[in-house]
Design a protein around this motif. Structure first.
Motif, PDB file in Angstrom:
ATOM      1  N   LEU A 163       0.821  -1.196   0.000  1.00 34.57           N
ATOM      2  CA  LEU A 163       0.000   0.000   0.000  1.00 34.57           C
ATOM      3  C   LEU A 163       0.861   1.253   0.000  1.00 34.57           C
ATOM      4  CD1 LEU A 163      -2.970   0.919   0.224  1.00 34.57           C
ATOM      5  CD2 LEU A 163      -2.709   0.816   2.709  1.00 34.57           C
ATOM      6  N   ASP A 164       0.566   2.143  -0.929  1.00 35.19           N
ATOM      7  CA  ASP A 164       1.231   3.436  -0.987  1.00 35.19           C
ATOM      8  C   ASP A 164       0.558   4.352   0.029  1.00 35.19           C
ATOM      9  OD1 ASP A 164       2.378   5.860  -1.561  1.00 35.19           O
ATOM     10  OD2 ASP A 164       1.774   5.897  -3.662  1.00 35.19           O
ATOM     11  N   THR A 165       1.256   4.637   1.109  1.00 31.26           N
ATOM     12  CA  THR A 165       0.691   5.477   2.170  1.00 31.26           C
ATOM     13  C   THR A 165       1.394   6.823   2.259  1.00 31.26           C
ATOM     14  OG1 THR A 165       2.144   4.452   3.820  1.00 31.26           O
ATOM     15  CG2 THR A 165      -0.045   3.483   3.533  1.00 31.26           C
ATOM     16  N   LYS A 172      -1.387  12.234  -1.534  1.00 30.57           N
ATOM     17  CA  LYS A 172      -2.793  11.848  -1.446  1.00 30.57           C
ATOM     18  C   LYS A 172      -3.241  11.879   0.006  1.00 30.57           C
ATOM     19  CE  LYS A 172      -1.225   7.813  -2.886  1.00 30.57           C
ATOM     20  NZ  LYS A 172       0.091   8.249  -2.536  1.00 30.57           N
ATOM     21  N   SER A 173      -4.548  11.868   0.206  1.00 29.08           N
ATOM     22  CA  SER A 173      -5.099  11.894   1.568  1.00 29.08           C
ATOM     23  C   SER A 173      -5.253  10.476   2.119  1.00 29.08           C
ATOM     24  CB  SER A 173      -6.469  12.574   1.551  1.00 29.08           C
ATOM     25  OG  SER A 173      -7.401  11.757   0.866  1.00 29.08           O
ATOM     26  N   LYS A 174      -5.464  10.389   3.436  1.00 30.68           N
ATOM     27  CA  LYS A 174      -5.733   9.091   4.055  1.00 30.68           C
ATOM     28  C   LYS A 174      -6.988   8.458   3.456  1.00 30.68           C
ATOM     29  CE  LYS A 174      -3.677  10.169   8.533  1.00 30.68           C
ATOM     30  NZ  LYS A 174      -3.933  10.348   9.974  1.00 30.68           N
ATOM     31  N   ASP A 175      -7.993   9.270   3.207  1.00 24.03           N
ATOM     32  CA  ASP A 175      -9.225   8.741   2.615  1.00 24.03           C
ATOM     33  C   ASP A 175      -8.977   8.164   1.227  1.00 24.03           C
ATOM     34  OD1 ASP A 175     -10.794   9.299   4.821  1.00 24.03           O
ATOM     35  OD2 ASP A 175     -11.398  11.272   4.079  1.00 24.03           O
ATOM     36  N   ALA A 176      -8.117   8.809   0.446  1.00 21.50           N
ATOM     37  CA  ALA A 176      -7.786   8.290  -0.887  1.00 21.50           C
ATOM     38  C   ALA A 176      -7.060   6.950  -0.781  1.00 21.50           C
ATOM     39  CB  ALA A 176      -6.943   9.301  -1.651  1.00 21.50           C
ATOM     40  N   VAL A 177      -6.180   6.823   0.200  1.00 25.07           N
ATOM     41  CA  VAL A 177      -5.462   5.560   0.412  1.00 25.07           C
ATOM     42  C   VAL A 177      -6.451   4.463   0.793  1.00 25.07           C
ATOM     43  CG1 VAL A 177      -3.753   4.371   1.844  1.00 25.07           C
ATOM     44  CG2 VAL A 177      -3.300   6.695   1.031  1.00 25.07           C
ATOM     45  N   ARG A 178      -7.348   4.769   1.713  1.00 29.79           N
ATOM     46  CA  ARG A 178      -8.365   3.792   2.144  1.00 29.79           C
ATOM     47  C   ARG A 178      -9.235   3.342   0.967  1.00 29.79           C
ATOM     48  NH1 ARG A 178      -8.828   7.648   6.669  1.00 29.79           N
ATOM     49  NH2 ARG A 178      -7.948   6.650   8.519  1.00 29.79           N
ATOM     50  N   LEU A 179      -9.654   4.283   0.158  1.00 31.80           N
ATOM     51  CA  LEU A 179     -10.493   3.964  -1.002  1.00 31.80           C
ATOM     52  C   LEU A 179      -9.738   3.091  -2.001  1.00 31.80           C
ATOM     53  CD1 LEU A 179     -13.141   4.317  -2.500  1.00 31.80           C
ATOM     54  CD2 LEU A 179     -12.223   6.433  -3.461  1.00 31.80           C
ATOM     55  N   MET A 180      -8.476   3.416  -2.230  1.00 30.29           N
ATOM     56  CA  MET A 180      -7.648   2.632  -3.140  1.00 30.29           C
ATOM     57  C   MET A 180      -7.523   1.188  -2.640  1.00 30.29           C
ATOM     58  SD  MET A 180      -3.871   3.747  -4.585  1.00 30.29           S
ATOM     59  CE  MET A 180      -3.560   4.531  -3.029  1.00 30.29           C
ATOM     60  N   TRP A 182       0.585   5.921  10.030  1.00 34.59           N
ATOM     61  CA  TRP A 182       0.714   6.787   8.841  1.00 34.59           C
ATOM     62  C   TRP A 182       2.050   7.520   8.752  1.00 34.59           C
ATOM     63  CZ3 TRP A 182      -2.772   6.152   5.090  1.00 34.59           C
ATOM     64  CH2 TRP A 182      -3.994   5.559   5.446  1.00 34.59           C
ATOM     65  N   ARG A 183       3.080   7.057   9.432  1.00 39.85           N
ATOM     66  CA  ARG A 183       4.379   7.718   9.325  1.00 39.85           C
ATOM     67  C   ARG A 183       5.196   7.210   8.148  1.00 39.85           C
ATOM     68  NH1 ARG A 183       6.769   7.344  15.220  1.00 39.85           N
ATOM     69  NH2 ARG A 183       5.794   5.327  15.020  1.00 39.85           N
ATOM     70  N   ALA A 184       5.020   5.950   7.788  1.00 36.78           N
ATOM     71  CA  ALA A 184       5.790   5.370   6.681  1.00 36.78           C
ATOM     72  C   ALA A 184       5.155   5.776   5.344  1.00 36.78           C
ATOM     73  CB  ALA A 184       5.825   3.849   6.806  1.00 36.78           C
ATOM     74  N   ARG A 185       5.955   5.761   4.312  1.00 37.29           N
ATOM     75  CA  ARG A 185       5.446   6.101   2.979  1.00 37.29           C
ATOM     76  C   ARG A 185       4.838   4.911   2.265  1.00 37.29           C
ATOM     77  NH1 ARG A 185      10.147  10.227   1.144  1.00 37.29           N
ATOM     78  NH2 ARG A 185       9.593  11.842   2.631  1.00 37.29           N
ATOM     79  N   GLY A 186       5.105   3.738   2.790  1.00 31.46           N
ATOM     80  CA  GLY A 186       4.536   2.519   2.218  1.00 31.46           C
ATOM     81  C   GLY A 186       4.295   1.511   3.324  1.00 31.46           C
ATOM     82  N   LEU A 187       3.501   0.503   2.999  1.00 31.68           N
ATOM     83  CA  LEU A 187       3.167  -0.508   3.987  1.00 31.68           C
ATOM     84  C   LEU A 187       2.958  -1.842   3.287  1.00 31.68           C
ATOM     85  CD1 LEU A 187       2.220  -1.317   6.898  1.00 31.68           C
ATOM     86  CD2 LEU A 187      -0.089  -0.699   6.144  1.00 31.68           C
ATOM     87  N   GLY A 197       7.304   4.843  -0.956  1.00 31.94           N
ATOM     88  CA  GLY A 197       5.996   4.492  -1.475  1.00 31.94           C
ATOM     89  C   GLY A 197       6.121   3.316  -2.428  1.00 31.94           C
ATOM     90  N   VAL A 198       5.101   2.496  -2.465  1.00 31.80           N
ATOM     91  CA  VAL A 198       5.077   1.343  -3.357  1.00 31.80           C
ATOM     92  C   VAL A 198       3.764   1.369  -4.122  1.00 31.80           C
ATOM     93  CG1 VAL A 198       6.561  -0.132  -1.935  1.00 31.80           C
ATOM     94  CG2 VAL A 198       4.109  -0.112  -1.529  1.00 31.80           C
ATOM     95  N   ALA A 199       3.725   0.689  -5.244  1.00 33.15           N
ATOM     96  CA  ALA A 199       2.475   0.578  -5.985  1.00 33.15           C
ATOM     97  C   ALA A 199       1.498  -0.247  -5.155  1.00 33.15           C
ATOM     98  CB  ALA A 199       2.721  -0.089  -7.332  1.00 33.15           C
ATOM     99  N   THR A 200       0.288   0.238  -5.024  1.00 26.73           N
ATOM    100  CA  THR A 200      -0.721  -0.489  -4.269  1.00 26.73           C
ATOM    101  C   THR A 200      -1.101  -1.748  -5.029  1.00 26.73           C
ATOM    102  OG1 THR A 200      -1.533   1.507  -3.213  1.00 26.73           O
ATOM    103  CG2 THR A 200      -3.050  -0.362  -3.312  1.00 26.73           C
ATOM    104  N   ARG A 201      -1.027  -2.869  -4.323  1.00 28.53           N
ATOM    105  CA  ARG A 201      -1.308  -4.164  -4.951  1.00 28.53           C
ATOM    106  C   ARG A 201      -1.758  -5.150  -3.879  1.00 28.53           C
ATOM    107  NH1 ARG A 201       2.514  -7.499  -9.111  1.00 28.53           N
ATOM    108  NH2 ARG A 201       0.952  -9.050  -9.599  1.00 28.53           N
TER     109      ARG A 201
END
Length: 103
Positions: free
Chosen positions: A24-26, A31-39, A68-73, A91-95
Motif C-alpha cells: 500500500l502506498d501510504t 494523497k489523503s488518508k481517505d484516498a489511500v483507504r479507497l484505493m 501513517w508515518r511510513a510512505r509505504g506498507l 511508497g510502493v504501488a498499491t497491490r
C-alpha cells in the motif's frame, strides 16, 4: 521491529492457509488518508476468494491502528496465525495478492 527477520520468516512460510499480501502506498505527500483507504478497498474488492473477515481485519488495521508515518506498507495475513505488518520507507504501488505463499 527486525525487518530482516520478518522477511526471512515470510520467505520460509509453509503454512496451509492462503496468504493475503497487501502493498500500500501510504505517502500522504501526494494523497489523503481517505484516498489511500479507497484505493485499498477497491483493490480488495477485485481479489477473488479472500474471506470477508480477513478483508475487514486489514481495513480495521488501516482505519484504527496504522500510524501513517511510513510512505509505504506491506501486510501479510491469513486466518490461521499469520499477521505481519512491515512499514516501508518508500511508497510502493498499491497491490493485493491472494496466494498460497506471501508475495
Amino acid at each position: 521491529m527486525n525487518t530482516n527477520k520478518v522477511l526471512e520468516e515470510l520467505a520460509a512460510y509453509a503454512g496451509e492457509a492462503p496468504v493475503l499480501s497487501v502493498y500500500l502506498d501510504t505517502d500522504l505527500r501526494t494523497k489523503s488518508k481517505d484516498a489511500v483507504r479507497l484505493m485499498l478497498r477497491d483493490q480488495l474488492r477485485y481479489v477473488d476468494g479472500v474471506p470477508a473477515e480477513l478483508t475487514q481485519r486489514v481495513m480495521d488495521y488501516i482505519d484504527f491502528d496504522y500510524d501513517w508515518r511510513a510512505r509505504g506498507l506491506a501486510i501479510f495475513a491469513n486466518l490461521d496465525s499469520l499477521w505481519e505488518t512491515v512499514p516501508l520507507p518508500i511508497g510502493v504501488a498499491t497491490r493485493v495478492v491472494w496466494s498460497d505463499l506471501p508475495y
